[in-house]
Design a protein around this motif. Sequence first.
Motif, short mmCIF file in Angstrom:
data_model
loop_
_atom_site.label_atom_id
_atom_site.label_comp_id
_atom_site.label_asym_id
_atom_site.label_seq_id
_atom_site.Cartn_x
_atom_site.Cartn_y
_atom_site.Cartn_z
N LEU A 182 0.58 -1.27 0.10
CA LEU A 182 -0.06 0.03 0.16
C LEU A 182 0.92 1.40 -0.05
O LEU A 182 0.51 2.35 -0.70
CB LEU A 182 -0.79 0.05 1.24
N VAL A 183 1.99 1.35 0.71
CA VAL A 183 2.75 2.53 0.88
C VAL A 183 3.51 2.56 -0.56
O VAL A 183 3.73 3.84 -1.12
CB VAL A 183 3.80 2.22 1.98
N LEU A 225 12.95 4.09 7.36
CA LEU A 225 13.17 4.94 6.21
C LEU A 225 11.88 5.33 5.55
O LEU A 225 11.93 6.49 4.99
CB LEU A 225 14.14 4.09 5.15
N LEU A 226 11.02 4.26 5.59
CA LEU A 226 9.60 4.91 5.07
C LEU A 226 8.92 6.00 5.78
O LEU A 226 8.44 6.84 4.99
CB LEU A 226 8.57 3.35 5.08
N VAL A 227 8.93 6.09 7.01
CA VAL A 227 8.37 7.08 7.65
C VAL A 227 9.10 8.40 7.34
O VAL A 227 8.47 9.33 7.17
CB VAL A 227 8.50 6.83 9.29
N ALA A 251 2.79 3.69 6.78
CA ALA A 251 4.30 3.18 7.20
C ALA A 251 4.33 3.39 8.86
O ALA A 251 5.11 2.24 9.23
CB ALA A 251 5.19 4.40 6.73
N LEU A 252 3.72 3.96 9.27
CA LEU A 252 3.76 3.83 10.82
C LEU A 252 3.22 2.69 11.40
O LEU A 252 3.39 2.12 12.55
CB LEU A 252 2.95 5.18 11.58
N LEU A 253 2.29 1.95 10.76
CA LEU A 253 1.69 0.76 11.13
C LEU A 253 2.45 -0.37 10.98
O LEU A 253 2.11 -1.52 11.40
CB LEU A 253 0.16 0.65 10.54
N ALA A 254 3.44 -0.20 10.03
CA ALA A 254 4.30 -1.68 9.64
C ALA A 254 4.95 -1.97 10.93
O ALA A 254 5.38 -1.18 11.88
CB ALA A 254 5.10 -1.16 8.61
#
Length: 493
Positions: free
Chosen positions: A275-276, A336-338, A471-474
């Motif tokens: 999704l990201v 890195l995603l966040v 991303a925070l939910l990962a």
Amino acid sequence: MKNRIEVNGQTFSRTLFVLTLLIGTFCDMLNQTVMAVAQPKLMSTFSVSTATIQWLTTGFLLVMGIMVPITGWLTDRFNVKWLYIFSQLLFLTGTFLSFVAPSFGALLAGRLIQAAGSGIASPLTMTMLFAIFPPEKQGAAMGLMGIVFGLAPAIGPTFSGWMVDSFSWRYIFGLILPITMIVLVISLWTIKNVIPQRKTPLDILSVFESTVGFGSLLYGFSAAGNDGWLSGNVVIAILVGVAVIGFFGYRQLHITDPLLNLTPFKARNFTLGTLVGCGVMAAMIGFEIVLPMYLQIIRGLSAIDSGLSLLAGALVTALMSPIAGMAVDKYGAKRLLVIGMSILTIGTVPFAFVTTHTSIVAIIVLYAVRTFGISLSLMPASTLAFAAAPMNLMGHASANNNVARQIASAVATAVLVSVFANVTKANMPAKHLLNVDPLAYKHGAFDALLSGYHVAFWLTALMSLIGIGLALLAQERSATESVSDNTIATEQA
């Protein structure tokens, strides 16, 4: 990196294998945005509207999205070496047709054939890469691919601008032809069959459902640019698309040999990473279609100058992608995603306030900030997703990830262009003003165009903001998904 390796009974040079995939994928990905800067010229050449010309991009992305689910089955069924070569042959055929196209219809047909080849090659490349690298090196491998996935779409506008202004739009395809020929030839020696095959039957109904579902959905979004969001054909197309995609998903979960195995989505990180990745691709591809239009139509830049304005961002992508890949192996994908999605959002918001006098230097810098965020997000999202998928389903996991990204890119492009067209149309001054006060009409038309661009840029910022939340939910480490992996492997067995 160990050069000579053995995978699936095949001994080969991993360096040459990866290099071939990188060059081939670069040509494939370049074509996703190569039409962006050329659109005004092509609109004039073929006398078509903005909503029509964008089919050269959305149609390309749509066919890629339709082909990707079938690639999961093709990867299971056929020797991947010859499947990859076939994909490059398709791409070469479409590129040649586009190069010699005498009409818009022929150009569109060439683009769609190109897309069929790309739709096979893109997920196949990801699957083969994960097959030849151990888990501890997959982040670095994805960093190498990130150079291509980020640089090629980013450099596409610069490349096409150079071709349009210095030569002809036909040479956008003419220069890609010899490179694709080289890839096709060297693939005979460098690419090996690194994926074990199994004889799974093709479910024709699933192929029909995926084609009709995704095709109707995108058509509805694209047609909104000309017909309006409340027109009958737009509403019906979107509703039919959503319904058929729902039937397609249900069928994949309830048949023995699905066209697209959706089981990897049971893994939390695979779903979130996918999704990201969709959000990043949507924010990147859609933005790179709209921004060159602003630079040429509002700011009056030439095709090559508007392309050069985006070159710094492309160079940032080339520099940062391998660094991001190594950072994933060391620090984890979630961090890195966040950070990346936050930078992408910060770099996008100022574009919603551009005017007819905004500094070009500011636009170049802000665009480079955006691509820096994309570099820290695109491949980490893939690594997060694929690290959570079991190896025996990697072909289908890659297909799932790619079809989601392609459809997200196509829908985002269609939505941004159609929203831009509708907002601009709604704010255009009355026609009679053109005869009464031409200067006032010109200023009013520019204000209407700016309103359309502002809304499109706000939508892009919203896509990036949603990506931060996802991303925070990962989960920080893929090891936390061991239960999901075991469940998936057991169910597949």
